[in-house]
Enzyme design. Structure first.
Site, PDB file in Angstrom:
ATOM      1  CG  ASP A 106       1.500  26.988  61.599  1.00 58.43           C
ATOM      2  OD1 ASP A 106       1.634  28.106  61.075  1.00 58.43           O
ATOM      3  OD2 ASP A 106       0.407  26.394  61.663  1.00 58.43           O
ATOM      4  CE1 TYR A 116       3.520  38.552  49.572  1.00 53.48           C
ATOM      5  CE2 TYR A 116       4.238  40.332  48.130  1.00 53.48           C
ATOM      6  CZ  TYR A 116       4.516  39.187  48.857  1.00 53.48           C
ATOM      7  OH  TYR A 116       5.800  38.684  48.878  1.00 53.48           O
ATOM      8  CE  LYS A 137       6.212  39.262  52.351  1.00 50.81           C
ATOM      9  NZ  LYS A 137       7.119  38.427  53.182  1.00 50.81           N
ATOM     10  CB  SER A 142       7.622  42.097  48.930  1.00 50.53           C
ATOM     11  OG  SER A 142       7.303  42.205  47.556  1.00 50.53           O
TER      12      SER A 142
END
Length: 267
Positions: A50, A142, A146, A129
């Site tokens: 994790d 997001y 990234k 990304s």
């Protein structure tokens, strides 16, 4: 000589594609999952890991090294998607995204780098990304998570160069994976000033993923990078328009680029 690879989030999506591709190329590959028992048919050995739990990470890396005696390549792939208006996204969900997409890879590196330093060699590829190169509407969190990893990788790369540990980023665009199923979506609030724009953007996001390319393209790019003696820093994998959007941001005036994005998202 055998090369041992650890791929975080290797049980599905891009991580699974990378793991299978490198295994076919005769690398010794280990993937990770928070719950490996959920994937009894996996042909890739899965370690319980994790990325939000340092003890979990340390145990997984220790187990791998005990089994193989080495760890040559880390591919930091585990991540989560998140969408929502910046104002209306719960801060706890913002923290969760950053814990997974940014702090997670850093935690894994704290467990892996001592082994690579002892070996005096290593490769690290962080999966970021194309969204990390720009603040996308309703995907701002997001993009931020990234983008932070992209910048951190640049610093790691310079700090670890004298240790013969090479860092690179690979930034995918939209690929046909199950990321949409696990993505956190802030609720569309009826009557909100963001309702229309957010609803329209969510539809576009899902269409882009559904129409995305095969994630094996990302795996192939990573394999190409691993063949290089001195890999570069930033690599992008996606459609021409997705990659060209980064070029446009560099050359267009800021307001013109912003207008282009707003038009694309119907805002």
């Amino acid at each position: 000589m055998k090369k041992v690879v650890l791929v975080t989030g290797g049980s599905s999506g891009i991580g699974k594609a990378i793991s299978l591709f490198l295994q076919e190329k005769k690398y010794t590959v280990y993937g990770t999952s928070r719950n490996p028992s959920n994937y009894p048919d996996s042909t890739i050995p899965l370690l319980a890991l994790d990325v939000q739990n340092q003890d979990s990470i340390n145990l997984a890396v220790k187990e791998l090294i005990q089994k193989e005696g080495q760890l040559d390549i880390l591919i930091n792939n585990a991540g989560v998607g998140i969408t929502g208006p910046m104002e209306e996204t719960p801060i706890d969900e913002v923290k969760n995204a950053m814990e997974t997409n940014f702090y997670g890879p850093l935690r894994v590196l704290q467990a892996v780098l001592p082994q690579m330093r002892a070996q005096k060699s290593g490769r690290v590829i962080n999966i970021t990304s194309i969204a990390g190169y720009m603040g996308l509407p309703y995907r701002g969190i997001y993009s931020a998570s990234k983008g932070a990893l992209e910048i951190a990788t640049e610093a790691y790369r310079m700090e670890c160069a004298h240790l013969n540990i090479h860092f690179s980023n690979v930034a995918p665009g939209d690929f046909a994976t199950n990321i949409a199923a696990g993505r956190f979506h802030a609720a569309v609030v009826p009557g909100s000033d963001y309702e229309e724009g957010y609803t329209h953007t969510l539809k576009l996001i899902d269409e882009h993923v559904d129409d995305g390319s095969d994630p094996v393209e990302v795996a192939n790019k990573i394999y190409e990078i691993l063949q290089l003696k001195n890999p570069g820093i930033h690599y992008k994998v996606g459609s021409f328009l997705q990659k060209f959007s980064i070029v446009l941001k560099k050359i267009l005036p800021e307001k013109q680029y912003e207008s282009m994005l707003k038009k694309h998202y119907g805002l």
